[in-house]
Design a protein around this motif. Structure first.
Motif, PDB file in Angstrom:
ATOM      1  N   GLU A 169       0.835  -1.203   0.000  1.00 51.22           N
ATOM      2  CA  GLU A 169       0.000   0.000   0.000  1.00 51.22           C
ATOM      3  C   GLU A 169       0.870   1.254   0.000  1.00 51.22           C
ATOM      4  O   GLU A 169       0.520   2.279   0.559  1.00 51.22           O
ATOM      5  CB  GLU A 169      -0.964   0.008   1.184  1.00 51.22           C
ATOM      6  N   CYS A 170       2.046   1.138  -0.576  1.00 43.23           N
ATOM      7  CA  CYS A 170       3.045   2.207  -0.680  1.00 43.23           C
ATOM      8  C   CYS A 170       3.667   2.589   0.658  1.00 43.23           C
ATOM      9  O   CYS A 170       4.391   3.592   0.736  1.00 43.23           O
ATOM     10  CB  CYS A 170       2.493   3.425  -1.407  1.00 43.23           C
ATOM     11  N   HIS A 185       5.402   6.111   0.067  1.00 41.44           N
ATOM     12  CA  HIS A 185       4.510   7.269  -0.020  1.00 41.44           C
ATOM     13  C   HIS A 185       3.508   7.250   1.130  1.00 41.44           C
ATOM     14  O   HIS A 185       3.293   6.221   1.759  1.00 41.44           O
ATOM     15  CB  HIS A 185       3.735   7.264  -1.342  1.00 41.44           C
ATOM     16  N   ASP A 186       2.862   8.368   1.370  1.00 42.53           N
ATOM     17  CA  ASP A 186       1.842   8.459   2.425  1.00 42.53           C
ATOM     18  C   ASP A 186       0.544   7.757   2.047  1.00 42.53           C
ATOM     19  O   ASP A 186      -0.192   7.304   2.918  1.00 42.53           O
ATOM     20  CB  ASP A 186       1.533   9.921   2.759  1.00 42.53           C
ATOM     21  N   LYS A 187       0.251   7.693   0.753  1.00 42.32           N
ATOM     22  CA  LYS A 187      -0.991   7.086   0.272  1.00 42.32           C
ATOM     23  C   LYS A 187      -0.663   6.127  -0.865  1.00 42.32           C
ATOM     24  O   LYS A 187       0.295   6.356  -1.607  1.00 42.32           O
ATOM     25  CB  LYS A 187      -1.949   8.160  -0.253  1.00 42.32           C
ATOM     26  N   PRO A 188      -1.481   5.083  -1.041  1.00 47.20           N
ATOM     27  CA  PRO A 188      -1.278   4.192  -2.179  1.00 47.20           C
ATOM     28  C   PRO A 188      -1.391   4.965  -3.494  1.00 47.20           C
ATOM     29  O   PRO A 188      -2.428   5.560  -3.798  1.00 47.20           O
ATOM     30  CB  PRO A 188      -2.401   3.163  -2.049  1.00 47.20           C
ATOM     31  N   GLN A 189      -0.325   4.972  -4.258  1.00 45.82           N
ATOM     32  CA  GLN A 189      -0.284   5.766  -5.478  1.00 45.82           C
ATOM     33  C   GLN A 189      -1.243   5.268  -6.546  1.00 45.82           C
ATOM     34  O   GLN A 189      -1.799   6.054  -7.300  1.00 45.82           O
ATOM     35  CB  GLN A 189       1.141   5.817  -6.018  1.00 45.82           C
ATOM     36  N   GLU A 199      -4.483   6.784  -5.901  1.00 45.10           N
ATOM     37  CA  GLU A 199      -4.450   8.220  -6.178  1.00 45.10           C
ATOM     38  C   GLU A 199      -4.667   8.522  -7.655  1.00 45.10           C
ATOM     39  O   GLU A 199      -5.297   9.509  -7.998  1.00 45.10           O
ATOM     40  CB  GLU A 199      -3.118   8.821  -5.730  1.00 45.10           C
ATOM     41  N   ASP A 227     -11.688   4.808  -9.719  1.00 45.49           N
ATOM     42  CA  ASP A 227     -11.747   4.388  -8.312  1.00 45.49           C
ATOM     43  C   ASP A 227     -12.090   2.906  -8.157  1.00 45.49           C
ATOM     44  O   ASP A 227     -12.983   2.540  -7.392  1.00 45.49           O
ATOM     45  CB  ASP A 227     -12.749   5.248  -7.530  1.00 45.49           C
ATOM     46  N   ASP A 279      -9.314  -0.964  -4.126  1.00 44.68           N
ATOM     47  CA  ASP A 279      -9.736  -0.902  -2.736  1.00 44.68           C
ATOM     48  C   ASP A 279      -8.926  -1.901  -1.923  1.00 44.68           C
ATOM     49  O   ASP A 279      -8.159  -2.685  -2.466  1.00 44.68           O
ATOM     50  CB  ASP A 279     -11.225  -1.225  -2.627  1.00 44.68           C
ATOM     51  N   LYS A 280      -9.125  -1.882  -0.616  1.00 46.32           N
ATOM     52  CA  LYS A 280      -8.448  -2.832   0.258  1.00 46.32           C
ATOM     53  C   LYS A 280      -9.019  -4.223   0.027  1.00 46.32           C
ATOM     54  O   LYS A 280     -10.218  -4.389  -0.146  1.00 46.32           O
ATOM     55  CB  LYS A 280      -8.596  -2.425   1.707  1.00 46.32           C
ATOM     56  N   LYS A 337      -0.395  -1.726   9.383  1.00 44.22           N
ATOM     57  CA  LYS A 337       0.668  -0.860   8.877  1.00 44.22           C
ATOM     58  C   LYS A 337       2.056  -1.389   9.236  1.00 44.22           C
ATOM     59  O   LYS A 337       2.988  -1.323   8.439  1.00 44.22           O
ATOM     60  CB  LYS A 337       0.484   0.558   9.404  1.00 44.22           C
TER      61      LYS A 337
END
Length: 81
Positions: A40-41, A45-49, A52, A57, A60-61, A69
């Protein structure tokens, strides 16, 4: 959790190059995510690219691959060592 791409995928090709772990590849019909490579990056990165940049969309998970985490970070360390 790892991520999963739903059948709503339009094969636009934008997610694959964004994955720092090479977890995304073209499947038989749509792109797929290899859960053993998906962090999940975390670590990159802070968010899954992929989420993004996905224009529909459809990422999803994955409820079948539950990871916290800390587990994702350990996987990141293993993949980058």
């Amino acid at each position: 959790m790892a991520l999963i791409i739903s059948d709503d995928c339009i094969n636009c090709d934008v997610c694959e190059p964004e994955c720092p772990n090479g977890a995304i590849s073209q499947g038989e019909d749509i792109y797929v995510i290899n859960p053993s490579l998906c962090t999940e990056c975390v670590g990159h990165h802070d968010k899954p690219q992929c989420m993004e940049v996905c224009p529909v969309d459809c990422i999803d998970k994955d409820p079948d691959v539950v990871e916290d985490k800390d587990s994702l970070y350990k996987k990141y360390l293993k993949l980058t060592s």
